[in-house]
Design an enzyme around this catalytic site. Structure first.
Site, PDB file in Angstrom:
ATOM      1  N   ALA A 248      -1.183  -5.854   3.356  1.00 21.54           N
ATOM      2  CA  ALA A 248      -0.252  -4.793   3.022  1.00 21.54           C
ATOM      3  C   ALA A 248      -0.750  -3.577   3.184  1.00 21.54           C
ATOM      4  O   ALA A 248      -0.037  -2.367   3.506  1.00 21.54           O
ATOM      5  CB  ALA A 248       0.277  -5.037   1.545  1.00 21.54           C
ATOM      6  N   GLU A 251      -0.646  -2.182   6.887  1.00 16.27           N
ATOM      7  CA  GLU A 251       0.742  -2.386   7.643  1.00 16.27           C
ATOM      8  C   GLU A 251       1.589  -1.194   7.130  1.00 16.27           C
ATOM      9  O   GLU A 251       2.088  -0.625   8.011  1.00 16.27           O
ATOM     10  CB  GLU A 251       1.562  -3.813   7.251  1.00 16.27           C
ATOM     11  CG  GLU A 251       2.635  -4.044   8.256  1.00 16.27           C
ATOM     12  CD  GLU A 251       2.458  -3.791   9.740  1.00 16.27           C
ATOM     13  OE1 GLU A 251       3.178  -4.262  10.512  1.00 16.27           O
ATOM     14  OE2 GLU A 251       1.355  -3.874  10.209  1.00 16.27           O
ATOM     15  N   SER A 253       1.096   1.626   5.598  1.00 20.88           N
ATOM     16  CA  SER A 253       0.627   3.038   6.103  1.00 20.88           C
ATOM     17  C   SER A 253       0.812   3.237   7.473  1.00 20.88           C
ATOM     18  O   SER A 253       1.090   4.328   8.218  1.00 20.88           O
ATOM     19  CB  SER A 253      -0.722   3.276   5.542  1.00 20.88           C
ATOM     20  OG  SER A 253      -0.668   3.371   4.076  1.00 20.88           O
ATOM     21  N   CYS A 359       4.663  -2.171  -6.067  1.00 20.60           N
ATOM     22  CA  CYS A 359       3.774  -2.129  -5.413  1.00 20.60           C
ATOM     23  C   CYS A 359       2.404  -1.918  -6.052  1.00 20.60           C
ATOM     24  O   CYS A 359       2.439  -0.611  -6.470  1.00 20.60           O
ATOM     25  CB  CYS A 359       3.986  -1.501  -3.975  1.00 20.60           C
ATOM     26  SG  CYS A 359       2.300  -1.140  -3.205  1.00 20.60           S
ATOM     27  N   GLU A 368      -2.753   8.563   0.625  1.00 19.22           N
ATOM     28  CA  GLU A 368      -3.127   8.224   2.054  1.00 19.22           C
ATOM     29  C   GLU A 368      -2.161   8.925   3.213  1.00 19.22           C
ATOM     30  O   GLU A 368      -2.634   9.606   4.064  1.00 19.22           O
ATOM     31  CB  GLU A 368      -3.128   6.680   2.485  1.00 19.22           C
ATOM     32  CG  GLU A 368      -3.597   6.419   3.891  1.00 19.22           C
ATOM     33  CD  GLU A 368      -3.868   4.930   4.191  1.00 19.22           C
ATOM     34  OE1 GLU A 368      -3.907   4.643   5.117  1.00 19.22           O
ATOM     35  OE2 GLU A 368      -3.995   4.093   3.004  1.00 19.22           O
TER      36      GLU A 368
END
Length: 410
Positions: A248, A251, A253, A359, A368
Site C-alpha cells: 500500500a 502503490e 504514492s 488509512c 511524500e
C-alpha cells in the site's frame, strides 16, 4: 440481494444492476456515471467481476455514515465480501491483512503500526524524503527527454521511501513494481497473486530472521523485537501485515505523484499560485487527493446488520462499495467539486477512507506527495507533458487508479 428502502413503485421491476467497475473517461475525474447515481433515491445495484452483486454508495454523507457504522465489516472471509479482483477475496481471506479484518483483531494489529505513522514521527522523516526526491530528480534529468515520470521518478521515490521505513533493501526496484502490479490487479488470478506474494513473503521472511539476530532502526526490526518476540502476533500474520504495508505504501504514492504532477501541469494557474506562495502546498496536496481520488474503489464492505442511510438502508448481509471518488465530488459537500482549487479551505475529503479503517499511513502519504511534487517543480521549472493526458495509457484494472506512463520534457 434485498432491495434497500425506498422500494420500487408497486408493480414495477427493480432497475437492472450496472456492470462495475466503470472506466474513467478523463484521467483526472471519476466515472461520469457517478453523478447520475448520486441523484437517485437509493444506492445503485451493481454486478461485479466475481458475479456477485453489491451496492454502490456515491453521496458524501452516505459514504461517511456507512464506513463509520459499527455494522460495517471489512472481513474478506464473509461470503458477500465484494472483492473486485478474481483472486482478491481468496488471498485476503487466507492471509488476513489488517485492512481486511474487523475489531478486535483489526484494532490490535493497527495499534502495532500506528506509532510509526504519527505526525511527529513522519515529520522527522522529511529530511530523508527530501534527499530521496532530490536524488531521483537528478536521475530523471540524467535521461534523454522525454522521460517517464512514473517509472523514472514516482516509482523510484515511493519504493525507496517505504523500503527505508520498513528496513527492506533496495536491490531491485522492478521487483516491487512487479509484485504490486500483480497483487493489485483485478485481472490477476488467485494463483498469480499467490505466486507474487510468495516471492514477497520469501524476502520479508529472510529479513525477519536477520533483524531478530541483528535489529536495526526500522519498522520490521521494531515489530520483530516487540510484538513478535512477545507472542502478540504470529510470524505468518506479521508477514501479511508487513506485506500489505509495503504494498500500500508503494502503490498509492507511485500512482498519485505522477497524476498529481500532470494535473498541476494542466492547470498552470494553480501551479503558479503554489510557486508564488509555497505555504499553500500542504493544503494543495489534500485538494489533489480529493480531486483525483486514486483509491476510489478500495473501500469494500459487508453490512453485518442493517445500515441506515438518509432515505435508504443497506440490508444486513449485503456487500457494498463506498465510492470515495464520488463522495469527493459531491456538490453537497464541496462547492464546485469539479474545479481544482489549491487554496480550497476544506480538507474534509475521504480520499484516505473514513472510520476505523481510515488509512494508517495517511500522514506519510501526504508528506511524500508534497515533497515529491515540490522538489520536482522547484528543480525542473520547465517541466511539461510530452503526450496529451487523454492519450496516456491508464491502469484501469488496478485497485489504485493511475497511469502506466507519463512522458515529460523540460
Amino acid at each position: 440481494m434485498t432491495a434497500p428502502v425506498p422500494a420500487p413503485e408497486p408493480g414495477s421491476a427493480p432497475p437492472e444492476p450496472v456492470e462495475f467497475p466503470l472506466a474513467r473517461s478523463c484521467p483526472f475525474s471519476p466515472p461520469a456515471a457517478y453523478e447520475g447515481m448520486r441523484g437517485s433515491a437509493a444506492p445503485t445495484r451493481a454486478t461485479i467481476p466475481s458475479g456477485k452483486e453489491a451496492w454502490l454508495l456515491t453521496r458524501y454523507d452516505d459514504v461517511r455514515a456507512a464506513l463509520s457504522h459499527p455494522a460495517s465489516s471489512s472481513d474478506a472471509r464473509h461470503p458477500a465480501f465484494p472483492a473486485l479482483g478474481k483472486g482478491e477475496q481468496a488471498v485476503a481471506a487466507e492471509l488476513r491483512p489488517f485492512i481486511r479484518m474487523d475489531p478486535p483483531d483489526h484494532t490490535r494489529v493497527r495499534r502495532m503500526l500506528v506509532g510509526e505513522f504519527t505526525v511527529r514521527r513522519v515529520r522527522e522523516m522529511r529530511p530523508e524524503i527530501e534527499r530521496v526526491c532530490a536524488e531521483q530528480v537528478r536521475h530523471l534529468l540524467s535521461l534523454p527527454a522525454p522521460a517517464d515520470l512514473v517509472g523514472e521518478y514516482a516509482n523510484r521515490v515511493s519504493t525507496t521511501v517505504i523500503c527505508r521505513l520498513l528496513g527492506v533493501p533496495l536491490e531491485d526496484l522492478e521487483f516491487f513494481r512487479r509484485i504490486t502490479t500483480v497483487s493489485g490487479s483485478r485481472s490477476s488470478t488467485e494463483e498469480e497473486v499467490g505466486a507474487a506474494l510468495a516471492d514477497l513473503f520469501g524476502l520479508i521472511g529472510r529479513l525477519i530472521d536477520e533483524k531478530a539476530a541483528d535489529p536495526q532502526d526500522d519498522l520490521i526490526s521494531r515489530l520483530v523485537t516487540g510484538p513478535l518476540a512477545r507472542g502478540e502476533i504470529t510470524r505468518r500474520s506479521l508477514l501479511s501485515q508487513i506485506g500489505i504495508t509495503l504494498n500500500a505504501g508503494h502503490e498509492t504514492s507511485r500512482n498519485m505523484i505522477p497524476l498529481a504532477a500532470l494535473a498541476l501541469m494542466e492547470h498552470p494557474d494553480q501551479l503558479a499560485l503554489l510557486r508564488e506562495d509555497p505555504s499553500l502546498w500542504p493544503g494543495a496536496v489534500d485538494e489533489l487527493l480529493r480531486y483525483l481520488s486514486v483509491a476510489d474503489v478500495i473501500t469494500l464492505r459487508v453490512a453485518t446488520e442493517d445500515i441506515p442511510l438518509e432515505g435508504a438502508t443497506i440490508p444486513a448481509g449485503d456487500g457494498y462499495i463506498a465510492l470515495l471518488g464520488a463522495a469527493n465530488r459531491d456538490p453537497a459537500a464541496f462547492p464546485d467539486p469539479g474545479k481544482l482549487d489549491v487554496a480550497r479551505p476544506q480538507r474534509n475529503h475521504v480520499a484516505f477512507g473514513y472510520g476505523a479503517h481510515q488509512c494508517v499511513g495517511q500522514n506519510l502519504g501526504r508528506l511524500e506527495i508534497e515533497v515529491a511534487l515540490r522538489t520536482l517543480f522547484d528543480q525542473v521549472p520547465a517541466l511539461r507533458p510530452a503526450v496529451p493526458p487523454q492519450d496516456l495509457p491508464r491502469r484501469s484494472a488496478s485497485a489504485i487508479f493511475g497511469l502506466e506512463e507519463v512522458p515529460v520534457s523540460w
